[in-house]
Design a protein around this motif. Structure first.
Motif, PDB file in Angstrom:
ATOM      1  N   ALA A  59     -20.219 -15.635  10.785  1.00 57.04           N
ATOM      2  CA  ALA A  59     -19.899 -16.350   9.543  1.00 57.04           C
ATOM      3  C   ALA A  59     -21.218 -16.799   8.929  1.00 57.04           C
ATOM      4  CB  ALA A  59     -19.001 -17.554   9.819  1.00 57.04           C
ATOM      5  N   VAL A  60     -21.182 -17.113   7.650  1.00 51.98           N
ATOM      6  CA  VAL A  60     -22.381 -17.539   6.934  1.00 51.98           C
ATOM      7  C   VAL A  60     -22.078 -18.820   6.169  1.00 51.98           C
ATOM      8  CG1 VAL A  60     -24.063 -16.967   5.148  1.00 51.98           C
ATOM      9  CG2 VAL A  60     -23.271 -15.186   6.720  1.00 51.98           C
ATOM     10  N   ILE A  61     -22.885 -19.835   6.417  1.00 48.96           N
ATOM     11  CA  ILE A  61     -22.779 -21.112   5.698  1.00 48.96           C
ATOM     12  C   ILE A  61     -24.048 -21.266   4.866  1.00 48.96           C
ATOM     13  CG2 ILE A  61     -22.603 -23.619   5.919  1.00 48.96           C
ATOM     14  CD1 ILE A  61     -21.229 -23.199   8.611  1.00 48.96           C
ATOM     15  N   ASP A  62     -23.904 -21.189   3.559  1.00 50.08           N
ATOM     16  CA  ASP A  62     -25.060 -21.298   2.670  1.00 50.08           C
ATOM     17  C   ASP A  62     -25.236 -22.752   2.251  1.00 50.08           C
ATOM     18  OD1 ASP A  62     -27.053 -21.156   0.796  1.00 50.08           O
ATOM     19  OD2 ASP A  62     -26.098 -19.648  -0.468  1.00 50.08           O
ATOM     20  N   ALA A  63     -26.232 -23.396   2.846  1.00 52.52           N
ATOM     21  CA  ALA A  63     -26.570 -24.783   2.524  1.00 52.52           C
ATOM     22  C   ALA A  63     -27.977 -24.845   1.945  1.00 52.52           C
ATOM     23  CB  ALA A  63     -26.467 -25.655   3.771  1.00 52.52           C
ATOM     24  N   SER A  64     -28.328 -23.820   1.171  1.00 51.70           N
ATOM     25  CA  SER A  64     -29.699 -23.715   0.660  1.00 51.70           C
ATOM     26  C   SER A  64     -29.982 -24.627  -0.518  1.00 51.70           C
ATOM     27  CB  SER A  64     -30.008 -22.266   0.274  1.00 51.70           C
ATOM     28  OG  SER A  64     -29.121 -21.793  -0.721  1.00 51.70           O
ATOM     29  N   GLY A  65     -28.962 -25.304  -1.035  1.00 54.56           N
ATOM     30  CA  GLY A  65     -29.184 -26.257  -2.114  1.00 54.56           C
ATOM     31  C   GLY A  65     -29.522 -25.592  -3.431  1.00 54.56           C
ATOM     32  N   THR A  66     -30.050 -26.393  -4.362  1.00 55.08           N
ATOM     33  CA  THR A  66     -30.379 -25.899  -5.701  1.00 55.08           C
ATOM     34  C   THR A  66     -31.772 -26.337  -6.144  1.00 55.08           C
ATOM     35  OG1 THR A  66     -29.328 -27.863  -6.684  1.00 55.08           O
ATOM     36  CG2 THR A  66     -27.951 -25.900  -6.432  1.00 55.08           C
ATOM     37  N   TRP A  67     -32.534 -26.954  -5.250  1.00 59.89           N
ATOM     38  CA  TRP A  67     -33.810 -27.547  -5.619  1.00 59.89           C
ATOM     39  C   TRP A  67     -34.760 -26.539  -6.243  1.00 59.89           C
ATOM     40  CZ3 TRP A  67     -35.988 -32.066  -6.448  1.00 59.89           C
ATOM     41  CH2 TRP A  67     -37.375 -32.194  -6.403  1.00 59.89           C
ATOM     42  N   ALA A  68     -34.735 -25.301  -5.776  1.00 60.61           N
ATOM     43  CA  ALA A  68     -35.701 -24.294  -6.236  1.00 60.61           C
ATOM     44  C   ALA A  68     -35.362 -23.720  -7.607  1.00 60.61           C
ATOM     45  CB  ALA A  68     -35.802 -23.162  -5.217  1.00 60.61           C
ATOM     46  N   THR A  69     -34.212 -24.073  -8.152  1.00 61.08           N
ATOM     47  CA  THR A  69     -33.785 -23.491  -9.427  1.00 61.08           C
ATOM     48  C   THR A  69     -33.372 -24.578 -10.423  1.00 61.08           C
ATOM     49  OG1 THR A  69     -31.644 -23.095  -8.352  1.00 61.08           O
ATOM     50  CG2 THR A  69     -33.115 -21.201  -8.596  1.00 61.08           C
ATOM     51  N   PRO A  70     -34.334 -25.331 -10.947  1.00 65.25           N
ATOM     52  CA  PRO A  70     -34.003 -26.364 -11.933  1.00 65.25           C
ATOM     53  C   PRO A  70     -33.580 -25.756 -13.259  1.00 65.25           C
ATOM     54  CG  PRO A  70     -36.378 -26.121 -11.736  1.00 65.25           C
ATOM     55  CD  PRO A  70     -35.778 -25.262 -10.659  1.00 65.25           C
ATOM     56  N   SER A  71     -32.767 -26.488 -13.991  1.00 70.43           N
ATOM     57  CA  SER A  71     -32.345 -26.040 -15.313  1.00 70.43           C
ATOM     58  C   SER A  71     -33.477 -26.264 -16.315  1.00 70.43           C
ATOM     59  CB  SER A  71     -31.092 -26.793 -15.753  1.00 70.43           C
ATOM     60  OG  SER A  71     -30.004 -26.491 -14.897  1.00 70.43           O
ATOM     61  N   PRO A  72     -33.512 -25.474 -17.389  1.00 69.73           N
ATOM     62  CA  PRO A  72     -34.620 -25.571 -18.348  1.00 69.73           C
ATOM     63  C   PRO A  72     -34.417 -26.670 -19.370  1.00 69.73           C
ATOM     64  CG  PRO A  72     -33.142 -23.814 -19.007  1.00 69.73           C
ATOM     65  CD  PRO A  72     -32.600 -24.357 -17.709  1.00 69.73           C
ATOM     66  N   ALA A  73     -35.410 -26.834 -20.239  1.00 76.78           N
ATOM     67  CA  ALA A  73     -35.332 -27.825 -21.311  1.00 76.78           C
ATOM     68  C   ALA A  73     -34.412 -27.382 -22.431  1.00 76.78           C
ATOM     69  CB  ALA A  73     -36.733 -28.087 -21.871  1.00 76.78           C
ATOM     70  N   GLY A  74     -34.281 -26.081 -22.623  1.00 74.99           N
ATOM     71  CA  GLY A  74     -33.494 -25.562 -23.740  1.00 74.99           C
ATOM     72  C   GLY A  74     -32.067 -26.039 -23.720  1.00 74.99           C
ATOM     73  N   GLY A  75     -31.562 -26.468 -24.881  1.00 77.20           N
ATOM     74  CA  GLY A  75     -30.218 -27.019 -24.973  1.00 77.20           C
ATOM     75  C   GLY A  75     -29.121 -25.999 -24.786  1.00 77.20           C
ATOM     76  N   SER A  76     -29.443 -24.691 -24.809  1.00 82.34           N
ATOM     77  CA  SER A  76     -28.446 -23.639 -24.652  1.00 82.34           C
ATOM     78  C   SER A  76     -28.383 -23.092 -23.232  1.00 82.34           C
ATOM     79  CB  SER A  76     -28.748 -22.487 -25.627  1.00 82.34           C
ATOM     80  OG  SER A  76     -28.729 -22.938 -26.971  1.00 82.34           O
TER      81      SER A  76
END
Length: 467
Positions: free
Chosen positions: A151-168
């Motif tokens: 089985a695979v448990i993905d607990a890698s989080g989201t820290w490495a992929t921040p959202s950009p400044a763009g409003g869209s």
């Protein structure tokens, strides 16, 4: 490795953060072998990157019970449950000792580059569920390998992929070109080099959550210091100012989280930051002096700033899961059963209905996204949520569905409920006192209640919780 091992393979856990290590502890407690793969050089690598930020949860809320049970025989003593750790405290006093006791069950410097079924891409149905998972790894020394998993448990989080400044949701025009003056993290103003970058400068802070509150409070403290004269924040909000803009305040059941909003409010009220409302960034340009000019989707141009801090949330990296059959909500990129419980378009409450393996399941049986990654693009994740998730998931993998289904979790209220969540609909703006098409930036200066400063000073300075 050309064929699956004859013995049952381990459960692979991706990420040695708080949720991933807790998953390993729960699996071991049930007699199941885990293998935690961490891309960074040490356990809690992402947490260490915000080591200067203080959590708004206490030690009593960020230590997993199964992990504590595993640590107890080593002589480890849990810090005072009523105190607030920093990210560095959390990593050094809890995550690293937990990784140490897990020993060979944790591998660092191992980046997962792909997960699939052995001999089956995502198209093939035949005998699919009888095949083990195959996990491809890139090691820090350049070696590539693959291993098998039950089985695979993905607990890698989201820290490495921040959202950009763009409003869209896309980077603003010129955002990448201006990267030398943009950060997507709360800066560590105790670091002399970082402090010099912001001292006496005009800095835009884009975002409306706890991280933005923290950054504004830090800049205000810098402005009041001997070496920070002239420091000024410009708070960029996509919505208008309302009673909920600064969080739940004293109504928040996590007092430190409420105090963050009060600290941001004080920064504005005391003149250390101006709030620009109803502004969705379309472009970031440079003026003749090289300073940055933010341009809104409505054509407004703000006065130039020296630096930009973008704190608009995070998003999951799904690139290495492309050969798995995931059931994800089309908006949040969270599991479809979980998404309605956390959708910020519908609500902004801190309380989420208790959930476990069933809400986290996917069409690909045996795969679970847990921790911060399970929330996709939704905000307000708490560590205790991840701990209960992995307790339920581990029980399900062990075949104990009675325990897996017995999910018990009561999250603290934010003190802010109802409304349109993250998006500035006309109805929400009218309620907020904002405006759907204000022709000029609104620089908001609010009256100062005497109690705000004291309340903010007594509370921890920041508030990140995640995996």
């Amino acid at each position: 490795m050309n064929a699956p091992a004859t013995t049952e393979p381990p459960v692979v856990v991706i990420g040695a953060g708080p949720t991933g290590l807790a998953a390993a502890a729960h699996l071991l407690d049930l007699g199941i072998e885990p293998l935690v793969l961490e891309a960074g050089p040490a356990a809690g690598a992402a947490v260490r990157e915000w080591s200067h930020v203080r959590l708004f949860s206490t030690w009593g809320e960020v230590v997993d019970p199964a992990a504590e049970k595993l640590l107890a025989p080593t002589g480890w003593t849990k810090p005072d449950s009523a105190t607030y750790p920093s990210g560095g405290d959390w990593a050094e006093q809890y995550l690293q000792p937990l990784a140490d006791v897990l020993g060979d069950h944790v591998r660092t410097g191992a980046t997962v580059t792909g997960v699939s079924r052995n001999g089956r891409d995502r198209v093939v149905d035949a005998d699919r569920e009888q095949q083990p998972f195959v996990v491809h790894i890139a090691n820090a020394d350049g070696r590539q390998e693959r291993l098998f998993a039950r089985a695979v448990i993905d607990a890698s989080g989201t820290w490495a992929t921040p959202s950009p400044a763009g409003g869209s949701g896309l980077p603003a025009l010129g955002e990448n070109a201006a990267s030398n003056r943009i950060t997507y993290r709360v800066p560590d103003l105790k670091d002399p080099a970082v402090r010099a970058r912001y001292a006496g400068k005009r800095t835009a802070v884009i975002g409306s959550g706890a991280s933005a509150f923290t950054a504004l409070a830090y800049l205000a403290d810098l402005a009041k210091s001997d070496d920070g004269a002239g420091t000024k924040g410009v708070w960029i909000l996509r919505r208008g100012i309302s009673g909920s803009t600064f969080g739940g305040g004293e109504a928040d059941q996590l007092p430190a989280r409420g105090a963050l909003g009060l600290a941001a409010k004080a920064a504005v009220e005391e003149g250390h930051a101006d709030a620009v409302t109803g502004f969705r960034t379309e472009a970031i340009e440079r003026d003749a002096e090289g300073r940055l000019v933010l341009v809104g989707e409505d054509g407004r141009r703000l006065d130039a700033v020296d630096e930009v801090i973008v704190l608009t949330g995070f998003r999951p990296d799904l690139s290495f899961l492309g050969e798995l059959r995931l059931g994800l909500d089309e908006r949040l990129q969270a599991p479809v059963e979980l998404a309605p419980l956390i959708d910020p378009n519908q609500h902004s409450c801190g309380t989420v209905y208790p959930h476990g393996h069933r809400e986290l399941a996917h069409p690909e049986q045996g795969v679970y996204l847990v921790g911060m990654k399970s929330y996709g693009r939704a905000p307000t994740f708490l560590a205790m949520t991840g701990y209960e998730q992995v307790r339920s998931v581990a029980a399900a993998i062990a075949g104990d569905l009675a325990s897996a289904d017995r999910v018990e979790l009561t999250l603290p209220e934010t003190g802010v409920c109802g409304g349109a969540g993250l998006f500035d609909t006309p109805q929400a703006q009218e309620a907020d006192g904002g405006g759907c098409c204000a022709p000029t930036p609104q620089l908001v200066q609010l009256g100062t209640p005497a109690a705000v400063g004291a309340a903010a000073e007594e509370a921890p300075a920041g508030g990140c919780c995640g995996s």
